[in-house]
Each structure stands twice: as C-alpha cells, then as structure tokens.
Design a protein around this motif. Sequence first.
Motif, PDB file in Angstrom:
ATOM      1  N   LEU A 193      39.022  56.211  37.213  1.00  0.00           N
ATOM      2  CA  LEU A 193      40.168  56.863  36.588  1.00  0.00           C
ATOM      3  C   LEU A 193      40.049  58.380  36.685  1.00  0.00           C
ATOM      4  CD1 LEU A 193      42.711  56.926  34.805  1.00  0.00           C
ATOM      5  CD2 LEU A 193      41.183  56.794  32.804  1.00  0.00           C
ATOM      6  N   GLN A 194      38.884  58.924  36.313  1.00  0.00           N
ATOM      7  CA  GLN A 194      38.726  60.373  36.309  1.00  0.00           C
ATOM      8  C   GLN A 194      38.812  60.954  37.715  1.00  0.00           C
ATOM      9  OE1 GLN A 194      38.729  62.773  34.039  1.00  0.00           O
ATOM     10  NE2 GLN A 194      38.526  64.200  35.756  1.00  0.00           N
ATOM     11  N   ASP A 195      38.245  60.286  38.700  1.00  0.00           N
ATOM     12  CA  ASP A 195      38.340  60.778  40.079  1.00  0.00           C
ATOM     13  C   ASP A 195      39.790  60.841  40.540  1.00  0.00           C
ATOM     14  OD1 ASP A 195      35.650  61.167  40.290  1.00  0.00           O
ATOM     15  OD2 ASP A 195      35.264  59.491  41.653  1.00  0.00           O
ATOM     16  N   GLY A 196      40.573  59.849  40.160  1.00  0.00           N
ATOM     17  CA  GLY A 196      41.981  59.859  40.535  1.00  0.00           C
ATOM     18  C   GLY A 196      42.740  61.007  39.887  1.00  0.00           C
ATOM     19  N   ILE A 197      42.457  61.269  38.607  1.00  0.00           N
ATOM     20  CA  ILE A 197      43.105  62.375  37.905  1.00  0.00           C
ATOM     21  C   ILE A 197      42.707  63.709  38.534  1.00  0.00           C
ATOM     22  CG2 ILE A 197      43.137  63.638  35.709  1.00  0.00           C
ATOM     23  CD1 ILE A 197      42.924  60.861  34.327  1.00  0.00           C
ATOM     24  N   ALA A 198      41.401  63.867  38.799  1.00  0.00           N
ATOM     25  CA  ALA A 198      40.921  65.121  39.386  1.00  0.00           C
ATOM     26  C   ALA A 198      41.520  65.333  40.777  1.00  0.00           C
ATOM     27  CB  ALA A 198      39.393  65.095  39.464  1.00  0.00           C
ATOM     28  N   TRP A 199      41.626  64.265  41.533  1.00  0.00           N
ATOM     29  CA  TRP A 199      42.183  64.380  42.877  1.00  0.00           C
ATOM     30  C   TRP A 199      43.650  64.794  42.812  1.00  0.00           C
ATOM     31  CZ3 TRP A 199      41.193  60.085  47.105  1.00  0.00           C
ATOM     32  CH2 TRP A 199      41.340  60.658  48.368  1.00  0.00           C
ATOM     33  N   ASP A 200      44.409  64.188  41.904  1.00  0.00           N
ATOM     34  CA  ASP A 200      45.818  64.571  41.746  1.00  0.00           C
ATOM     35  C   ASP A 200      45.932  66.056  41.399  1.00  0.00           C
ATOM     36  OD1 ASP A 200      46.697  62.023  42.275  1.00  0.00           O
ATOM     37  OD2 ASP A 200      46.993  61.468  40.167  1.00  0.00           O
ATOM     38  N   ALA A 201      45.093  66.517  40.475  1.00  0.00           N
ATOM     39  CA  ALA A 201      45.145  67.923  40.068  1.00  0.00           C
ATOM     40  C   ALA A 201      44.775  68.842  41.226  1.00  0.00           C
ATOM     41  CB  ALA A 201      44.215  68.159  38.887  1.00  0.00           C
ATOM     42  N   ASN A 202      43.781  68.458  42.002  1.00  0.00           N
ATOM     43  CA  ASN A 202      43.370  69.289  43.133  1.00  0.00           C
ATOM     44  C   ASN A 202      44.413  69.301  44.235  1.00  0.00           C
ATOM     45  OD1 ASN A 202      41.053  69.958  41.799  1.00  0.00           O
ATOM     46  ND2 ASN A 202      39.665  68.807  43.117  1.00  0.00           N
ATOM     47  N   ARG A 203      45.051  68.153  44.479  1.00  0.00           N
ATOM     48  CA  ARG A 203      46.111  68.128  45.505  1.00  0.00           C
ATOM     49  C   ARG A 203      47.262  69.050  45.142  1.00  0.00           C
ATOM     50  NH1 ARG A 203      45.001  62.143  46.876  1.00  0.00           N
ATOM     51  NH2 ARG A 203      45.893  61.679  44.839  1.00  0.00           N
ATOM     52  N   ALA A 204      47.498  69.207  43.838  1.00  0.00           N
ATOM     53  CA  ALA A 204      48.584  70.096  43.404  1.00  0.00           C
ATOM     54  C   ALA A 204      48.283  71.556  43.734  1.00  0.00           C
ATOM     55  CB  ALA A 204      48.830  69.931  41.908  1.00  0.00           C
ATOM     56  N   LEU A 205      47.026  71.867  44.056  1.00  0.00           N
ATOM     57  CA  LEU A 205      46.639  73.232  44.379  1.00  0.00           C
ATOM     58  C   LEU A 205      46.755  73.547  45.871  1.00  0.00           C
ATOM     59  CD1 LEU A 205      43.496  73.518  42.077  1.00  0.00           C
ATOM     60  CD2 LEU A 205      45.784  74.428  41.652  1.00  0.00           C
ATOM     61  N   VAL A 206      47.005  72.547  46.699  1.00  0.00           N
ATOM     62  CA  VAL A 206      47.161  72.801  48.135  1.00  0.00           C
ATOM     63  C   VAL A 206      48.350  73.738  48.348  1.00  0.00           C
ATOM     64  CG1 VAL A 206      47.705  71.765  50.369  1.00  0.00           C
ATOM     65  CG2 VAL A 206      46.097  70.624  48.826  1.00  0.00           C
TER      66      VAL A 206
END
Length: 474
Positions: free
Chosen positions: A366-379
């Motif tokens: 769950l946490q990896d998915g949340i972190a990945w979503d947040a990081n993708r928003a920074l592209v």
Amino acid sequence: MRTYSIRTYGCQMNVHDSERLAGLLEDAGYVRAPSASGDDVDLVVFNTCAVRENADNRLYGNLGRLYPAKQHRPGMQIAVGGCLAQKDRGTIVDRAPWVDVVFGTHNLAALPVLLERARHNAEAQVEIVEALQNFPSDLPSRRESPYSAWVSVSVGCDNSCTFCIVPSLRGAETDRRPGDVLAEIRALVESGVVEVTLLGQNVNSYGRSFGDQLAFGKLLRACGSVDGLERVRFTSPHPRDFTDDVIAAMAETPNVMPALHMPLQSGSDAMLRAMRRSYRQSRYLEIISRVRAAMPDAAITTDIIVGFPGETDDDFEQTLSVVREARFASAFTFQYSKRPGTPAATMDDQVPKPVVQERYERLIELQDGIAWDANRALVGREVEVLVSRGEGRKDGATGRVSGRARDGRLVHVAIGDATVTPGDTITATVTYAAPHHLVADSAITSHRPWRGTTEIAHQPTPQLLTIGPRPSLA
C-alpha cells in the motif's frame, strides 16, 4: 600511529555519536583506517543499537568474526559502546572475553582513557555511568560530511512508550541552551556546512529543561537568521508535543525544509493506548491536515510498527486507513520486535510471526503505491538538489549525481558534461519517478557550487557560547 575503525548501527543519534568518537580518537593520536570493514586495524569500535531483537546476535556475530584477527595481531583492541553496551554491560565481556573496552551512551569521552588503561593493565575495562557526562556537541568531531552536519539539541527521552528501550539507555531528556546550539551552527556554517539536521529523541519537547514550551519553534526561526545556512531539517518530533507554532516556523522560515518525519506507530487507538502513545488517530490526522494547509508541498514521512501485541485485524485495518488518508511520502515500517526490559515484551497476545509477515507485506504494498503516485505527480517539475556523496550506488555508470530535494526525496540527476561535486546545489526537471526515488535526466538549469574550499573533516573541541547556566546533568 594506531589506526581505528568505527562500525555504527542504529539511529541518527548513533551516527552523530560516532562522529564524536572519531574526533576523540583523532585528538588522541589515532588515524582513521582506509577501510571501515577491514580487520587489519589497531582498534575496532562498535557503536551499537538495542532497538531491534537481533541486535545482540548481530554484535556477537561480528565480535566472533574479529576473534581470529585479534589472535594474529598483538596489540589490536576492540571496544563496544552505544545502547547495547549500556544495556548489557559486563555481559559483553563474559560472552566475548577478547573485548578490551565496554562504555555506555553517557560517557563517550572516556573511550581514549579506557583504551589506554586496558593496554596498561592488560585486562578489559568496563565503565557504564547512569548520567550524561558530556553533550555530544561538547566533544571534538570528525564529521562524515563537510557540507552537511548533525546538531544535537537534546539527549534522552521522557516518554514511556511500552515498546521502546531508549529512555532507559539514553536517560531522561536534557536540553542544550539555544545559545549553544546556535553557536555550534554558526561555527559549522563558517567551516562550509550548508545543511544542518537538528537531532533529539523528541525535538518537540525541546525547552522543557529550561522552562520554555515554545523553544523549538523559536530555534527554527533563529536558524533562519544564520547567513549561509541553506537547509535546516530536524528529527524526530512526537505528535503529543507538536504545536502550531512549529508549523508556522516551518512555513515562514525559508531555510527550514518542507519535510516532516512524524512517527505514527499505529492507526488504532487501542494500540496507541497499549503502546502508551499519548495521542489518538484523530489528533494525528489533524496535525497532518494542518501541516499540509500551511505547506501544501511538504513531504511527510513516518514510522509504523506492525504486529504489536494484541493487534487485531481491525487494528491493522485502521493503520492502513490512516496510511491511505495521510498519504506519506515514505514510511519506515517495522515488524514488532520484543526487547527485554520493555513492558511490551511481557504482554499477552503476541501476534504470530506469519500473521505479522502477511500484514507487513500488505502495508509495504500500500505505502509503495501511495509513494509512487506522489512521485509520479512530480514528473515535469523542477527540483533543487543538494548533491551528496554515497546517495547513488550507480552514479558512476549512469553519469548522474545524487542527493536530496528540499522535501527530502532522493533524486538522481544526469549532469552531462558539467562538473558537479558533493555539496553543490543544482536544479533540474524530474523525468521519471519510482516509489523511492526520482530521476532528472533533463539538462541542469542552475548550478551553485559548494562554497567550501577544503574538506575540513576534523574539528577540535568547540568553545561554545551560552545564554544561561547549563542544565544540570546530575
């Protein structure tokens, strides 16, 4: 000259203590060995941690591997310090008679004298004291980085979390005077440091020793007036003591970074009560909401324990619910580990290992998915990165440098033909995101070289200023 190596385990406080131990040894004439992992040194110091269940096994396994080297090197010495030494005391020499010195968390400065005494007397020296003798920052230092530094604001802890052994090993909280902290920061900046991280077991209770409940927010604001100090971070706060004045100080002080590590431990009120954590889920989420209102781009990280005694499926689901709502940038997740001497170690309803493992894996997913979503928003967004040594294992092969963005995220940056060194600050646009890092393979848009001219690694005992009497260490 005698060579030394220090092997450090555990938290940032231990890392900072090891810098002080290195400074003490170099003041005593020792020279740092080229390799910290080699056995061909005259002195090996283990700075230990006692938080995890396997800490003992790890130490004694490492001591056992050194035994043949010591047999073949007359005069080689082994010292054990840190939290596990404070806890086990004479037991260490009983189990590993080839250890020369055992010292605790409160008497770092005694190490050189104890080593000399062990050589002179040809027998092990064990010295554990129960009260702090020196603030770490009162001791000389060999810092690992010439541009980034730890600064202790307090030592010890007054909390009584049932899973934690730290208060019994580090003692009650004792705060440094703000004048001492700022004097050290200014001296560091003059030597080339551009980033400091303020350290305490609970930085939000800073000021208790001298009667100022708002001292930490004031200290953050004072850091903003230090010319040349570009980045200020701190760890770790406690939700119980986290106040609006600290949020305001973070938001209104430009060199205080938009990054907050706020330990959750559990999202279940029942578990928080059992852990003796003096806040509840609603209080925690309220803090997160206020931080985000003041700093929308802040990266919030946390600690979570899975499988605390008595944790039910519903308790764990509440933790997952908080993780979904808080949307942490990252989380340090731990499977509950018994520590002898803590109340939790004797609690009923210890959760079976397979259940803990299954919950742990679900939390990580769950946490990896949340972190990945947040990081993708920074592209596509530009980030400012303080380049650091050792952050990117593949940098040599990829033509990148690595470091931390202002919000603490790890960023790998392609530099092309540019010459970029640790301590430099660069900006570039994020081109790729993973759960635990960002990549910026676009061209560097700005480059501010580190203003230091030489890498001053060793600092003698500082002459600190003060704005009042030092807190009693009795």
